[in-house]
Design a protein around this motif. Structure first.
Motif, PDB file in Angstrom:
ATOM      1  N   ILE A 185       2.054  -0.301   2.627  1.00 51.33           N
ATOM      2  CA  ILE A 185       1.235   0.770   2.053  1.00 51.33           C
ATOM      3  C   ILE A 185       0.081   0.226   1.217  1.00 51.33           C
ATOM      4  O   ILE A 185      -0.799   0.985   0.807  1.00 51.33           O
ATOM      5  CB  ILE A 185       2.075   1.733   1.189  1.00 51.33           C
ATOM      6  CG1 ILE A 185       2.726   0.993   0.011  1.00 51.33           C
ATOM      7  CG2 ILE A 185       3.118   2.426   2.029  1.00 51.33           C
ATOM      8  CD1 ILE A 185       3.384   1.933  -0.986  1.00 51.33           C
ATOM      9  N   ASP A 186       0.064  -1.084   0.975  1.00 48.05           N
ATOM     10  CA  ASP A 186      -0.996  -1.692   0.167  1.00 48.05           C
ATOM     11  C   ASP A 186      -2.095  -2.225   1.074  1.00 48.05           C
ATOM     12  O   ASP A 186      -1.842  -3.064   1.948  1.00 48.05           O
ATOM     13  CB  ASP A 186      -0.423  -2.818  -0.691  1.00 48.05           C
ATOM     14  CG  ASP A 186      -1.496  -3.498  -1.524  1.00 48.05           C
ATOM     15  OD1 ASP A 186      -2.092  -2.824  -2.380  1.00 48.05           O
ATOM     16  OD2 ASP A 186      -1.752  -4.701  -1.292  1.00 48.05           O
ATOM     17  N   THR A 187      -3.315  -1.762   0.873  1.00 48.44           N
ATOM     18  CA  THR A 187      -4.414  -2.140   1.759  1.00 48.44           C
ATOM     19  C   THR A 187      -4.721  -3.637   1.678  1.00 48.44           C
ATOM     20  O   THR A 187      -5.045  -4.263   2.692  1.00 48.44           O
ATOM     21  CB  THR A 187      -5.686  -1.340   1.438  1.00 48.44           C
ATOM     22  OG1 THR A 187      -5.996  -1.479   0.040  1.00 48.44           O
ATOM     23  CG2 THR A 187      -5.490   0.130   1.753  1.00 48.44           C
ATOM     24  N   GLY A 188      -4.609  -4.215   0.488  1.00 45.73           N
ATOM     25  CA  GLY A 188      -4.858  -5.645   0.348  1.00 45.73           C
ATOM     26  C   GLY A 188      -3.859  -6.467   1.127  1.00 45.73           C
ATOM     27  O   GLY A 188      -4.212  -7.457   1.790  1.00 45.73           O
ATOM     28  N   ALA A 189      -2.592  -6.073   1.067  1.00 44.53           N
ATOM     29  CA  ALA A 189      -1.557  -6.773   1.814  1.00 44.53           C
ATOM     30  C   ALA A 189      -1.775  -6.640   3.317  1.00 44.53           C
ATOM     31  O   ALA A 189      -1.593  -7.602   4.067  1.00 44.53           O
ATOM     32  CB  ALA A 189      -0.184  -6.235   1.426  1.00 44.53           C
ATOM     33  N   VAL A 190      -2.163  -5.452   3.754  1.00 46.19           N
ATOM     34  CA  VAL A 190      -2.399  -5.229   5.178  1.00 46.19           C
ATOM     35  C   VAL A 190      -3.498  -6.150   5.694  1.00 46.19           C
ATOM     36  O   VAL A 190      -3.359  -6.785   6.753  1.00 46.19           O
ATOM     37  CB  VAL A 190      -2.747  -3.750   5.442  1.00 46.19           C
ATOM     38  CG1 VAL A 190      -3.285  -3.563   6.863  1.00 46.19           C
ATOM     39  CG2 VAL A 190      -1.530  -2.869   5.232  1.00 46.19           C
ATOM     40  N   GLU A 191      -4.599  -6.238   4.957  1.00 46.37           N
ATOM     41  CA  GLU A 191      -5.694  -7.112   5.384  1.00 46.37           C
ATOM     42  C   GLU A 191      -5.280  -8.582   5.371  1.00 46.37           C
ATOM     43  O   GLU A 191      -5.644  -9.345   6.262  1.00 46.37           O
ATOM     44  CB  GLU A 191      -6.920  -6.888   4.486  1.00 46.37           C
ATOM     45  CG  GLU A 191      -7.553  -5.518   4.662  1.00 46.37           C
ATOM     46  CD  GLU A 191      -7.874  -5.200   6.114  1.00 46.37           C
ATOM     47  OE1 GLU A 191      -8.496  -6.054   6.779  1.00 46.37           O
ATOM     48  OE2 GLU A 191      -7.503  -4.116   6.584  1.00 46.37           O
ATOM     49  N   GLN A 192      -4.491  -8.970   4.361  1.00 44.24           N
ATOM     50  CA  GLN A 192      -4.010 -10.353   4.292  1.00 44.24           C
ATOM     51  C   GLN A 192      -3.078 -10.650   5.462  1.00 44.24           C
ATOM     52  O   GLN A 192      -3.176 -11.706   6.100  1.00 44.24           O
ATOM     53  CB  GLN A 192      -3.260 -10.580   2.975  1.00 44.24           C
ATOM     54  CG  GLN A 192      -2.904 -12.045   2.714  1.00 44.24           C
ATOM     55  CD  GLN A 192      -3.989 -12.781   1.975  1.00 44.24           C
ATOM     56  OE1 GLN A 192      -4.042 -12.756   0.767  1.00 44.24           O
ATOM     57  NE2 GLN A 192      -4.853 -13.452   2.716  1.00 44.24           N
ATOM     58  N   ALA A 193      -2.150  -9.723   5.745  1.00 44.71           N
ATOM     59  CA  ALA A 193      -1.222  -9.918   6.854  1.00 44.71           C
ATOM     60  C   ALA A 193      -1.973 -10.009   8.182  1.00 44.71           C
ATOM     61  O   ALA A 193      -1.647 -10.838   9.045  1.00 44.71           O
ATOM     62  CB  ALA A 193      -0.195  -8.792   6.885  1.00 44.71           C
ATOM     63  N   LYS A 194      -2.978  -9.160   8.364  1.00 45.83           N
ATOM     64  CA  LYS A 194      -3.774  -9.206   9.596  1.00 45.83           C
ATOM     65  C   LYS A 194      -4.443 -10.572   9.748  1.00 45.83           C
ATOM     66  O   LYS A 194      -4.486 -11.136  10.850  1.00 45.83           O
ATOM     67  CB  LYS A 194      -4.833  -8.097   9.583  1.00 45.83           C
ATOM     68  CG  LYS A 194      -4.285  -6.709   9.847  1.00 45.83           C
ATOM     69  CD  LYS A 194      -5.410  -5.683   9.857  1.00 45.83           C
ATOM     70  CE  LYS A 194      -4.899  -4.291  10.194  1.00 45.83           C
ATOM     71  NZ  LYS A 194      -5.989  -3.279  10.206  1.00 45.83           N
TER      72      LYS A 194
END
Length: 237
Positions: free
Chosen positions: A66-75
């Protein structure tokens, strides 16, 4: 940055960094070739990438956060890995993700309900770090409810909760029809009590198997048992 044998995880934009608990869980979890996998609260994407390393090209892993920063990092981490075609990262609330076909669900959930003794460091935590560490966004009830809705009839869910919360964890999981199949009690050293349990849940009951993992040997080095478990991922093992 955290380097594993086959992939590297950047973590500067994630509230929770790669930790021992996640590496234990990802190493301990069983996943078969061709599996459909869901990583809930993926953070850096480390568990999703561990599942990708363990499976053949026919497997697919969905990783959500649910965290946008984490999503971008994971991508970013997935794109740089050897398996960008096997892992898809979504910005998603697990309560809104329903697909009852997953063979494996894996998560290192937030499990600190509250800080018993407040401190300046605790008060100074960012909202995203509190969200990643505590029950602000994903209570055990919410997690097991989501697992029950997304797991296939023969699927398995792997997760971690504090050892002192074992009775409560079992009770809540059972309320959603999830039974303990395997449990790994993790100790920092042989002479201390377990601090965390890794669980394998399923929708069918079975004879439960128990194991104990001791991370450090008497000389302070990583135990041979811990090295065997995590050898596929740690650079120095």
């Amino acid at each position: 940055m955290f380097k594993c044998k086959q992939f590297t995880v950047k973590q500067g934009n994630c509230a929770m960094k790669v930790n021992t608990d996640s590496l234990i869980l990802g190493s301990w979890a069983d996943v078969t070739d061709g599996a459909r996998v869901l990583d809930i609260g993926t953070g850096t994407g480390v568990l999703a990438l561990m599942m990708a390393q363990k499976t053949d090209t026919s497997a697919h892993i969905n990783a959500i956060d649910i965290d946008t920063g984490a999503v971008e990092q994971a991508k970013e981490n997935v794109h740089a890995s050897p398996w960008p075609h096997k892992v898809t990262v979504f910005h998603c609330d697990i309560s809104k993700h329903i697909s009852n076909g997953y063979d494996v669900i894996i998560t290192n959930p937030p499990y600190f309900a509250e800080q018993n003794k407040r401190s300046a460091a605790y008060d100074a935590q960012s909202h995203t770090r509190k969200q990643a560490r505590q029950f602000l966004s994903l209570s055990p009830e919410a997690l097991f409810n989501a697992v029950a809705k997304n797991l296939s009839s023969t699927g398995r869910c792997y997760c971690l909760y504090p050892a002192v919360q074992e009775n409560e964890t079992r009770r809540i999981a059972l309320a959603y029809g999830l039974h303990v199949q395997r449990i790994l009690r993790v100790k920092h050293e042989a002479t201390v009590a377990p601090y965390v349990n890794a669980y394998c849940f399923a929708s069918t009951s079975a004879i439960e198997t128990e194991e104990t993992l001791i991370i450090r040997a008497e000389d302070g080095r990583y135990s041979a048992q811990y090295q065997r478990l995590c050898r596929a991922f740690y650079l120095n093992f």
